[in-house]
Design a protein around this motif. Structure first.
Motif, short mmCIF file in Angstrom:
data_model
loop_
_atom_site.label_atom_id
_atom_site.label_comp_id
_atom_site.label_asym_id
_atom_site.label_seq_id
_atom_site.Cartn_x
_atom_site.Cartn_y
_atom_site.Cartn_z
N SER A 12 0.84 -1.21 0.00
CA SER A 12 0.00 0.00 0.00
C SER A 12 0.87 1.26 0.00
CB SER A 12 -0.93 0.01 1.21
OG SER A 12 -1.81 -1.06 1.16
N LEU A 15 2.31 1.77 -3.46
CA LEU A 15 1.29 2.32 -4.37
C LEU A 15 1.01 3.79 -4.06
CD1 LEU A 15 -1.13 -0.74 -4.55
CD2 LEU A 15 0.37 0.12 -6.37
N GLY A 19 1.60 6.97 -6.41
CA GLY A 19 0.50 7.91 -6.63
C GLY A 19 0.93 9.36 -6.54
N LEU A 25 -3.04 7.47 -10.23
CA LEU A 25 -3.05 6.56 -9.09
C LEU A 25 -3.29 7.36 -7.81
CD1 LEU A 25 -2.53 3.53 -8.49
CD2 LEU A 25 -0.15 4.13 -8.08
N THR A 27 -3.27 8.60 -4.01
CA THR A 27 -2.28 8.51 -2.95
C THR A 27 -2.93 8.26 -1.60
OG1 THR A 27 -0.81 10.00 -4.16
CG2 THR A 27 -0.39 9.74 -1.81
N PHE A 30 -4.35 4.78 -0.42
CA PHE A 30 -3.29 3.81 -0.15
C PHE A 30 -2.53 4.16 1.13
CE2 PHE A 30 -3.74 2.97 -4.80
CZ PHE A 30 -4.15 1.65 -4.66
#
Length: 117
Positions: A12, A15, A19, A25, A27, A30
């Motif tokens: 997480s 990711l 992001g 993606l 942020t 996550f």
């Protein structure tokens, strides 16, 4: 179980970090997941994340007040618009565009209905 939570927290966090760089993606979701998983697996990583200069305030705003900063709201809105624009450019079929437009509109409404962090 702690090992699984630690692994999920690290994924997480990776990711979330991506992001920050990649506009499509998210942020903050996550980051929130990372905080959740680290709280259950690693006190040291959880403390580091919560005290992080950039990430900590975003998480604390959400946990304490359900708030999202105006900057994060704007970034999310730009990302949402970019996703929909890409779908238009790729000529996604109209029924899917309608579903996507409805879902993204609801997400945008939710984001902007949160208090400012």
């Amino acid at each position: 179980m702690k090992v699984i939570y630690l692994f999920l927290g690290l994924i997480s966090l990776l990711l979330a970090t991506l992001g920050v760089i990649l506009p499509l993606l998210p942020t903050v979701p996550f980051l929130l997941l990372s905080a959740f998983f680290f709280a259950r697996s690693s006190e040291r990583l959880h403390r580091w994340l919560m005290e992080h200069r950039v990430f900590g305030p975003l998480i604390l705003d959400w946990q304490q007040h359900g708030a999202i900063s105006p900057r994060a709201k704007k970034a999310a809105t730009v990302s949402i618009a970019a996703v929909f624009t890409i779908s238009l450019v790729l000529q996604v079929p109209a029924p899917l565009l309608l579903i996507q437009a409805a879902a993204l509109s609801l997400v945008t409404l939710f984001i902007w209905s949160r208090p400012n962090g």
